[in-house]
Design an enzyme around this catalytic site. Structure first.
Site, PDB file in Angstrom:
ATOM      1  N   CYS A   1       1.519  -3.411  -7.305  1.00 24.47           N
ATOM      2  CA  CYS A   1       2.322  -3.467  -8.538  1.00 24.47           C
ATOM      3  C   CYS A   1       2.693  -4.916  -8.858  1.00 24.47           C
ATOM      4  O   CYS A   1       1.835  -5.676  -9.278  1.00 24.47           O
ATOM      5  CB  CYS A   1       3.539  -2.554  -8.425  1.00 24.47           C
ATOM      6  SG  CYS A   1       4.238  -2.129 -10.035  1.00 24.47           S
TER       7      CYS A   1
ATOM      8  N   HIS B   1       1.802   2.520  -6.792  1.00 21.74           N
ATOM      9  CA  HIS B   1       2.506   2.366  -5.515  1.00 21.74           C
ATOM     10  C   HIS B   1       1.954   3.320  -4.471  1.00 21.74           C
ATOM     11  O   HIS B   1       2.306   4.510  -4.473  1.00 21.74           O
ATOM     12  CB  HIS B   1       3.999   2.641  -5.712  1.00 21.74           C
ATOM     13  CG  HIS B   1       4.743   1.536  -6.377  1.00 21.74           C
ATOM     14  ND1 HIS B   1       5.384   0.533  -5.693  1.00 21.74           N
ATOM     15  CD2 HIS B   1       4.918   1.250  -7.679  1.00 21.74           C
ATOM     16  CE1 HIS B   1       5.939  -0.310  -6.533  1.00 21.74           C
ATOM     17  NE2 HIS B   1       5.662   0.096  -7.752  1.00 21.74           N
TER      18      HIS B   1
ATOM     19  N   GLU C   1       2.780   3.589  -1.441  1.00 19.23           N
ATOM     20  CA  GLU C   1       3.889   4.063  -0.596  1.00 19.23           C
ATOM     21  C   GLU C   1       4.719   5.148  -1.290  1.00 19.23           C
ATOM     22  O   GLU C   1       5.550   5.797  -0.664  1.00 19.23           O
ATOM     23  CB  GLU C   1       4.781   2.901  -0.174  1.00 19.23           C
ATOM     24  CG  GLU C   1       5.725   2.343  -1.232  1.00 19.23           C
ATOM     25  CD  GLU C   1       5.059   1.416  -2.229  1.00 19.23           C
ATOM     26  OE1 GLU C   1       3.815   1.326  -2.269  1.00 19.23           O
ATOM     27  OE2 GLU C   1       5.819   0.782  -2.995  1.00 19.23           O
TER      28      GLU C   1
END
Ligand code: GLN
Length: 197
Positions: free
Chosen positions: A79, A176, A178
């Site tokens: 990002c 993202h 994660e």
């Protein structure tokens, strides 16, 4: 395998470190010094934060970091981290690495930020895995000047932007991992396997 998160005062480092540590034999470190962060097997530029502030923290080591990537240091930008791989941004000014040519500009859509799950089109980011649906949370996008570095596209309303860019073992993703559940873990593990020495 040593994986170093460059900590520029942004980022949700904890969840990202957890996702990276799911891969076997990975030792995750966090480093605030952009030059000392280069002593690693994989450099990670995390997301969440504003470009200008992050670029200021990058500045003391920007040229050395850019050269390290040119010399083959594997790097994953997430990002904001992907945006820092480009030249400049409309979000607060400052200079990125310039590893990918192009400007970071605001999303051209009614609903900003682009938050939530979305698909990746023309996905060639990884050698042996597909991204599927991944999670986004951003207001700016990378306008890559060289189309050949774009290895995946995503569309939000009328704006079609790079979901991922890649040159060698340097990969930037606008989403993202994660925050992308199983798809994110699969992505992280697949990329680590590709760059593992
Ligand atoms: N989640 C992020 O890293 C956001 C990056 C940048 N501030 C943007 O809005 O696009």
């Amino acid at each position: 395998m040593r994986v170093t998160l460059f900590d520029y005062g942004a980022g949700n480092l904890h969840s990202l470190a957890k996702a990276l540590a799911t891969a076997p034999g990975v030792e995750v470190r966090v480093q605030e010094d952009p030059i000392r962060a280069l002593d690693t097997d994989l450099l990670v530029l995390p997301g969440v934060g504003a470009f200008g502030a992050a670029a200021a923290r990058l500045e003391p080591g920007r040229d050395k970091m850019r050269q390290a990537l040119e010399d083959g240091l594997p790097c994953l930008g997430i990002c904001l981290g992907m945006q820092l791989m480009f030249d400049t941004s409309d979000e607060g000014g400052g200079w990125g690495l310039g590893f990918f040519r192009g400007q970071v500009t605001k999303l051209r859509s009614r609903r900003v930020p682009h938050i939530g799950w979305n698909s990746v089109e023309e996905d060639t980011a990884l050698e042996n895995a597909k991204l599927g649906s991944v999670y986004y949370a951003h207001s700016f996008v990378c306008r890559a000047e060289e189309p050949r570095v774009v290895v995946g596209w995503t569309t939000h309303e009328e704006d079609r932007f790079p979901a991922a860019v890649r040159r060698g073992n340097v990969l930037g993703v606008q989403f993202h991992p994660e925050k992308s559940s199983a798809a994110g873990v699969r992505f992280v593990q697949a990329f680590l396997e590709e760059v593992r020495k």
